[in-house]
Design a protein around this motif. Structure first.
Motif, mmCIF file in Angstrom:
data_model
loop_
_atom_site.group_PDB
_atom_site.id
_atom_site.type_symbol
_atom_site.label_atom_id
_atom_site.label_comp_id
_atom_site.label_asym_id
_atom_site.label_seq_id
_atom_site.Cartn_x
_atom_site.Cartn_y
_atom_site.Cartn_z
ATOM 1 N N ALA B 31 0.840 -1.208 0.000
ATOM 2 C CA ALA B 31 0.000 0.000 0.000
ATOM 3 C C ALA B 31 0.873 1.256 0.000
ATOM 4 O O ALA B 31 0.569 2.229 -0.708
ATOM 5 N N ALA B 32 1.983 1.225 0.772
ATOM 6 C CA ALA B 32 2.872 2.394 0.824
ATOM 7 C C ALA B 32 3.517 2.640 -0.537
ATOM 8 O O ALA B 32 3.594 3.792 -1.001
ATOM 9 N N LYS B 34 2.344 1.713 -3.468
ATOM 10 C CA LYS B 34 1.295 2.137 -4.397
ATOM 11 C C LYS B 34 0.983 3.624 -4.226
ATOM 12 O O LYS B 34 0.851 4.366 -5.204
ATOM 13 N N ARG B 35 0.897 4.055 -2.950
ATOM 14 C CA ARG B 35 0.594 5.452 -2.636
ATOM 15 C C ARG B 35 1.696 6.382 -3.149
ATOM 16 O O ARG B 35 1.436 7.394 -3.785
ATOM 17 N N ARG B 36 2.946 5.992 -2.891
ATOM 18 C CA ARG B 36 4.107 6.815 -3.278
ATOM 19 C C ARG B 36 4.211 6.902 -4.800
ATOM 20 O O ARG B 36 4.495 7.959 -5.348
ATOM 21 N N GLN B 39 1.752 9.263 -6.213
ATOM 22 C CA GLN B 39 2.160 10.665 -6.030
ATOM 23 C C GLN B 39 3.178 11.074 -7.092
ATOM 24 O O GLN B 39 3.105 12.150 -7.668
ATOM 25 N N SER B 45 0.415 4.968 -12.672
ATOM 26 C CA SER B 45 -0.350 4.175 -11.705
ATOM 27 C C SER B 45 -1.787 3.966 -12.179
ATOM 28 O O SER B 45 -2.386 2.937 -11.911
#
Lengths: 266, 52
Positions: B31-32, B34-36, B39, B45
């Motif tokens: 999840a980290a 994917k989030r980064r 951004q 993405s």
């Protein structure tokens, strides 16, 4: 030395550089891998949860106790799948290492790197649950017999691989060293499997995979196979999710590096 | 609870706990990342979410 083909017409011979792009190299594209694995992963996870949701309560509560081992036989529903994963996973690591060393498959490097911690966990759990089974059955937590010792060596090989691939600043070099270690260590897998046949061990010989009929009653065999399938699916889902995360992290590093270079440029 | 059941419970707790801890660590790492990535590269993405 490579030379460029400047002819405009169709090439009479297939270009050597084009050959390795087919087959498994189709999945070397990170975008394609992320798309495909993103579709497979939820199904794989759901299947693992479903099969383990059936297999674990079946083994723990609904299967009968063994006439000799009593309730302790239930440990085998988690111990045996861990042993299968420790050996089968290492065979997978050796295969990935061949792909990495011979065909330089970029995703094989990452998959092997992410496989080894999961394999080390399965092997550690195999040793721990075996020990918990051994105390009431053999009267000892540990004996230095061929099966137990070769599994302990397998555990150190998993740990060694996980540490070695992370020990180099140059990730490609680390992956190459890890692949060499994995291939050398693959010699240990048949030793683990056949140790109970080659030497006189306290550990019993194979019951499920022996030639001819399995030596287990179906009341024990079926929950064991269900747990084996469930843990295999969970293992595959974990490795796939870790590989996806590693692919994304590599992309993040590349983007950060590109941004830093742009910021440094006059 | 007999000694046999204590060993059985400890075995199941170790295996289920081990896999659960690794699963939670993997989910949070995934999840980290994917989030980064979203951004840093929102277009890529979005493409990764599309069916092939």
């Amino acid at each position: 030395m490579d030379t460029a083909d400047t002819r405009t017409g169709p090439s009479p011979l297939p270009l050597p550089a084009a050959a390795p792009r087919g087959g498994l190299h189709r999945f070397a594209n990170p975008g394609r891998f992320l798309r495909l694995s993103g579709q497979v992963l939820p199904w794989l996870t759901a299947a693992a949860v479903l099969v383990l949701g059936i297999g674990l309560p079946w083994g723990l509560f609904f299967s009968p106790p063994d006439w000799q081992q009593g309730e302790t036989v239930r440990i085998l529903y988690v111990h045996v799948p861990m042993a299968w994963l420790a050996m089968g996973g290492y065979a997978g690591l050796a295969l990935g290492s061949v792909l990495s060393l011979i065909w330089r498959h970029p995703l094989a490097d990452l998959a092997c790197r992410e496989l080894s911690p999961v394999g080390a966990l399965a092997t550690a759990l195999c040793l721990a649950t075996g020990s918990l089974w051994g105390k009431p059955m053999w009267g000892t937590w540990w004996v230095w017999d061929a099966r137990l010792t070769s599994v302990l060596v397998l555990f150190f090989l998993w740990l060694g691989h996980a540490a070695l691939v992370r020990a180099f600043d140059d990730t490609e070099r680390g992956a190459r060293m890890g692949a060499i270690l994995a291939l050398i260590g693959a010699v240990n897998v048949p030793i683990v499997k056949f140790s109970v046949d080659w030497w006189n061990t306290l550990h019993q010989p194979a019951s499920v995979t022996r030639l001819g009929a399995p030596g287990l009653h179906v009341d024990i065999l079926y929950p064991l196979l269900t747990c084996g399938l469930g843990f295999t699916l969970a293992f595959a889902a974990l490795v796939l999710a870790r590989t996806r995360a590693a692919v994304m992290e590599r992309r993040i590093r590349a983007l950060q590096l590109a941004a830093a270079r742009r910021a440094e440029a006059p | 609870m007999s000694l046999h059941w204590i060993h059985v419970t400890a075995s199941y707790a170790l295996v289920c706990g081990g896999f659960l801890i690794l699963a939670i660590a993997t989910i949070s790492r995934h999840a980290a990342a994917k989030r980064r990535l979203a951004q840093l590269d929102p277009r890529a993405s979005r493409r990764a979410q599309e069916p092939s």
